[in-house]
Design a protein around this motif. Structure first.
Motif, PDB file in Angstrom:
ATOM      1  N   THR A   1       0.848  -1.181   0.000  1.00 46.07           N
ATOM      2  CA  THR A   1       0.000   0.000   0.000  1.00 46.07           C
ATOM      3  C   THR A   1       0.882   1.229   0.000  1.00 46.07           C
ATOM      4  O   THR A   1       2.116   1.133   0.166  1.00 46.07           O
ATOM      5  CB  THR A   1      -0.932   0.022   1.217  1.00 46.07           C
ATOM      6  OG1 THR A   1      -1.849   1.115   1.104  1.00 46.07           O
ATOM      7  CG2 THR A   1      -0.158   0.148   2.508  1.00 46.07           C
TER       8      THR A   1
ATOM      9  N   THR B   1       1.140   4.851   1.936  1.00 42.90           N
ATOM     10  CA  THR B   1       0.656   5.679   3.025  1.00 42.90           C
ATOM     11  C   THR B   1       1.217   7.078   2.900  1.00 42.90           C
ATOM     12  O   THR B   1       2.240   7.305   2.259  1.00 42.90           O
ATOM     13  CB  THR B   1       1.053   5.075   4.384  1.00 42.90           C
ATOM     14  OG1 THR B   1       0.532   5.880   5.442  1.00 42.90           O
ATOM     15  CG2 THR B   1       2.566   4.984   4.525  1.00 42.90           C
TER      16      THR B   1
ATOM     17  N   THR C   1       3.758  -4.975   9.806  1.00 38.97           N
ATOM     18  CA  THR C   1       4.336  -4.177   8.731  1.00 38.97           C
ATOM     19  C   THR C   1       5.835  -4.441   8.670  1.00 38.97           C
ATOM     20  O   THR C   1       6.428  -4.946   9.629  1.00 38.97           O
ATOM     21  CB  THR C   1       4.079  -2.676   8.955  1.00 38.97           C
ATOM     22  OG1 THR C   1       4.626  -2.291  10.227  1.00 38.97           O
ATOM     23  CG2 THR C   1       2.594  -2.375   8.939  1.00 38.97           C
TER      24      THR C   1
ATOM     25  N   LEU D   1       1.231   1.999  10.416  1.00 38.37           N
ATOM     26  CA  LEU D   1       0.132   2.383   9.535  1.00 38.37           C
ATOM     27  C   LEU D   1      -1.115   2.586  10.385  1.00 38.37           C
ATOM     28  O   LEU D   1      -1.657   1.632  10.946  1.00 38.37           O
ATOM     29  CB  LEU D   1      -0.116   1.301   8.478  1.00 38.37           C
ATOM     30  CG  LEU D   1       1.054   0.987   7.549  1.00 38.37           C
ATOM     31  CD1 LEU D   1       0.669  -0.099   6.551  1.00 38.37           C
ATOM     32  CD2 LEU D   1       1.507   2.234   6.815  1.00 38.37           C
TER      33      LEU D   1
ATOM     34  N   ALA E   1      -4.991   2.302   4.489  1.00 37.11           N
ATOM     35  CA  ALA E   1      -4.347   0.992   4.468  1.00 37.11           C
ATOM     36  C   ALA E   1      -5.332  -0.146   4.699  1.00 37.11           C
ATOM     37  O   ALA E   1      -4.919  -1.313   4.714  1.00 37.11           O
ATOM     38  CB  ALA E   1      -3.242   0.946   5.515  1.00 37.11           C
TER      39      ALA E   1
END
Length: 469
Positions: free
Chosen positions: A302, A304, A364, A370, A375
């Motif tokens: 993803t 962020t 992570t 996150l 996310a």
């Protein structure tokens, strides 16, 4: 007449109480300040203060139309550390006072010692004052990280008058005080680090900075809940407040702006702490990724946003058969509540019932945390991939917030996130509807709910889920 005079005298001599944290006053003592909600900060301030008026005095400089004010005197000067300049808004402004706070051992002294050496030059001297270590100990750190300069002056002092004397002798352009809680004024009662002492020391250094046009960096301690120690007035007095964050077991360090009178607070500086010191990371996304030749089940990427800065991060999930009646739910770098919500959405909206009876571990890579809802989609896909033991397609990133009804909601900064993913070589993305401009060479699939997002898994994943059900 005598009785009335006695009553007036007793009312005048009646003590008042003031909160040392926010300045709120009351006629009686309280254990907790009702204004700032701080405990044990209400202290006796003596009798009621007499009302005084201030007569007009001579002005130091005539008022000018704002268009005629010379703004060149407030031009920022670079510190030599680009990541710190990014957060400061271009560098240090002459006369600015910056407060840098962080937990013990996060690397505050190492960073500021490096800044002190790089900012020192023939025309700009730097004075580094340490109140927590001896001068020889600071010299050892400077040798280790290579922070040596002929124009960097070092002093070990805990007396405010001695610090002001060093300013008259060295005449620096930059002052680094490590830390403001270790210096005390002999004219103020109380131990160093107390409320009165911190207020007096900070006020004196700010006054000296403004008069000399000298930039000042103050190191501040933090309390156990992460807030800056000392009176809240300290944060109001300074021009810039920075927080130095990072897990001591990880290499990544973040400098985040909380207050900045000369720039925005949306920027974040990334640093890497290692044995040779601390270095800025212009491209920190590599710390949060695991490069593999083939995709692995239970992983999803993803993008962020840390402030205005996009970072590509990897979410990992692992599911195993539970050996206990209550399956484990373990997270690292993710919010446990968000992961629990994604599990509920997958079970109810995604029709994956095998997750409820298995131990689930989610984390992570690289120590990044996150916390933003963008996310959610990556977390859900990583959990679904781990449950079905089927990897997601290679070079895929997932961006989007997942609601309890299973819908995929839009998030801010989708175009910046996609541009960062395309720059790092990712070619496919799952995003909410209407993502805006799509980078060249990237294929974007717009999904409206979690069911559409789960279709990126191989066809055998739904069959395996129904078999386990």
């Amino acid at each position: 007449m005598t009785v009335m005079a006695t009553r007036k005298s007793s009312a005048k001599d009646r003590p008042t109480y003031r909160c040392t944290e926010c300045g709120w006053q009351t006629a009686k003592w309280l254990g907790r300040c009702p204004e700032c909600q701080a405990w044990g900060t209400v202290e006796e301030a003596g009798g009621a203060a007499a009302v005084r008026t201030t007569a007009p005095g001579r002005v130091s400089a005539a008022a000018l139309p704002i268009g005629q004010v010379d703004g060149r005197q407030a031009t920022a000067r670079g510190t030599g550390v680009p990541e710190l300049d990014r957060v400061l808004g271009g560098g240090l402004v002459p006369g600015a006072v910056v407060l840098l706070a962080g937990e013990p051992g996060v690397g505050k002294s190492t960073l500021l010692l490096d800044v002190s050496a790089k900012a020192a030059s023939d025309d700009h001297r730097t004075l580094y004052v340490t109140g927590e270590e001896s001068a020889s100990q600071v010299r050892l750190r400077a040798d280790r990280i290579g922070a040596l300069s002929d124009h960097l002056y070092l002093a070990a002092e805990t007396d405010l008058s001695a610090v002001l004397g060093h300013l008259d002798e060295v005449k620096p352009s930059l002052l680094v005080m490590d830390s403001v809680q270790t210096v005390a004024s002999p004219e103020i009662d109380g131990a160093p680090g107390g409320v009165a002492q911190v207020r007096e020391v900070a006020a004196a250094l700010i006054r000296a900075s403004k008069e000399r046009g000298m930039s000042t960096l103050l190191v501040g301690h933090v309390t156990k809940d992460g807030s800056i120690a000392g009176p809240r007035l300290l944060e109001h007095l300074v021009d810039v407040v920075l927080h130095f964050e990072g897990d001591r077991h990880a290499r990544l360090r973040l400098v985040r702006g909380v207050k900045n009178r000369y720039g925005t607070t949306d920027e974040v500086g990334c640093f890497e702490l290692h044995d040779e010191g601390i270095t800025g990371l212009a491209d920190p996304s590599g710390l949060f990724l695991t490069r593999r030749a083939e995709p692995v089940p239970g992983t999803c990427l993803t993008v962020t946003l840390e402030g205005r800065r996009p970072l590509v991060a990897e979410v990992q999930a692992l599911t195993v058969d539970s050996q206990i009646p209550s399956p484990r739910r373990t997270t690292s770098g993710l919010e446990t509540s968000r992961v629990s919500m994604m599990l509920a959405v997958l079970e109810q909206r995604g029709r994956i019932s095998a997750l409820g009876k298995r131990d689930i571990y989610s984390a992570t890579v690289g120590g990044v945390k996150l916390s933003e809802p963008a996310a959610d989609l990556a977390v859900a896909l990583a959990l679904a991939s781990a449950a079905s033991d089927t990897p997601l397609p290679k070079n895929l990133v997932a961006i989007g917030e997942v609601g309890l009804a299973g819908e995929v909601r839009r998030v801010t900064g989708v175009q910046r996130r996609l541009a960062e993913a395309a720059r790092l070589g990712f070619t496919h993305a799952l995003v909410p509807s209407d993502p805006g401009r799509i980078p060249d060479g990237m294929r974007v699939l717009e999904v409206g709910d979690i069911g559409e997002a789960l279709r990126v898994l191989p066809a055998r994943a739904p069959r395996q889920g129904r078999t386990e059900e």
